[in-house]
Design an enzyme around this catalytic site. Structure first.
Site, PDB file in Angstrom:
ATOM      1  N   ASN A 183       0.841  -1.150   0.090  1.00 26.31           N
ATOM      2  CA  ASN A 183       0.192   0.007  -0.079  1.00 26.31           C
ATOM      3  C   ASN A 183       0.851   1.196  -0.057  1.00 26.31           C
ATOM      4  OD1 ASN A 183      -2.313  -1.887   0.388  1.00 26.31           O
ATOM      5  ND2 ASN A 183      -1.998  -1.848   2.620  1.00 26.31           N
ATOM      6  N   HIS A 186      -4.329   2.921   2.688  1.00 27.67           N
ATOM      7  CA  HIS A 186      -4.472   1.980   3.976  1.00 27.67           C
ATOM      8  C   HIS A 186      -3.003   1.659   4.274  1.00 27.67           C
ATOM      9  CE1 HIS A 186      -8.789   1.498   3.264  1.00 27.67           C
ATOM     10  NE2 HIS A 186      -8.231   1.124   2.218  1.00 27.67           N
ATOM     11  N   GLN A 187      -2.074   2.403   3.850  1.00 33.29           N
ATOM     12  CA  GLN A 187      -0.756   2.474   4.290  1.00 33.29           C
ATOM     13  C   GLN A 187      -0.737   2.930   5.608  1.00 33.29           C
ATOM     14  OE1 GLN A 187       2.582   4.306   2.141  1.00 33.29           O
ATOM     15  NE2 GLN A 187       4.123   3.310   3.252  1.00 33.29           N
ATOM     16  N   HIS A 218       6.721  -1.475   2.407  1.00 30.47           N
ATOM     17  CA  HIS A 218       6.613  -2.690   2.903  1.00 30.47           C
ATOM     18  C   HIS A 218       5.772  -3.794   2.184  1.00 30.47           C
ATOM     19  CE1 HIS A 218       3.947  -0.608   5.483  1.00 30.47           C
ATOM     20  NE2 HIS A 218       3.156  -1.809   5.669  1.00 30.47           N
ATOM     21  N   PHE A 219       6.058  -4.933   1.955  1.00 27.83           N
ATOM     22  CA  PHE A 219       5.141  -6.057   1.158  1.00 27.83           C
ATOM     23  C   PHE A 219       4.539  -6.769   2.288  1.00 27.83           C
ATOM     24  CE2 PHE A 219       7.776  -3.841  -1.775  1.00 27.83           C
ATOM     25  CZ  PHE A 219       7.178  -4.037  -2.980  1.00 27.83           C
ATOM     26  N   HIS A 220       3.313  -7.076   2.059  1.00 28.99           N
ATOM     27  CA  HIS A 220       2.779  -8.212   3.289  1.00 28.99           C
ATOM     28  C   HIS A 220       2.625  -9.383   2.280  1.00 28.99           C
ATOM     29  CE1 HIS A 220       1.023  -5.571   6.261  1.00 28.99           C
ATOM     30  NE2 HIS A 220       1.148  -4.693   5.340  1.00 28.99           N
TER      31      HIS A 220
END
Length: 146
Positions: free
Chosen positions: A92, A98-99, A105-107
């Protein structure tokens, strides 16, 4: 490595805050999320402090997908079928998207059933082909300028 003193992810990368580290490379640090949506939810973070994806130099993004892929396999998510376990890779940019942490970063979020993991609503609608053609023309022109 470019860092920001107050950034929680920069502090994790510098081992100033403990984490459940999984894989670390020269450009990437991955660890288990402490507020997971499901078991195995983890983060893959470039070792360069940039708030949004376009702020991070390409050199710091080169390991993101290979590390994410290796982690998906380690979680047993490498099912070669559209049925069974799956996963989402989510990134995001900005509060409106929604960050929550201003460090790219990557989920990696396992999706083993319809209840746990990421729930996504996708408000798709049929595109107007004239508008889509105009947008395509504009983007191709801008990409050619780069």
């Amino acid at each position: 490595m470019a860092t920001e003193a107050s950034c929680i992810f920069c502090k994790i990368i510098k081992n100033e805050i403990p984490s459940f580290k999984l894989i670390e490379t020269e450009t990437v640090y991955s660890f288990l999320d402490i507020q997971p949506t499901t078991v195995g939810h983890l983060l893959v973070v470039p070792k360069y402090h940039g708030a949004k994806l376009h702020n991070v130099p390409d050199a710091y993004l080169k390991d993101i997908l290979p590390v994410t892929k290796k982690l998906a396999v380690s979680l047993g998510l490498d099912v070669d079928s559209s049925l069974g376990a799956g996963y989402n890779v989510l990134q995001n940019n900005g509060r409106i998207a929604h960050q929550e942490v201003d460090h790219v970063h990557f989920h990696l979020i396992p999706k083993r059933d319809s209840v746990t993991g990421l729930g996504v609503g996708w408000p798709a609608k049929q595109a107007d082909m004239k508008d889509l053609a105009a947008l395509h023309e504009e983007l191709v022109r801008k990409l050619g300028d780069k």
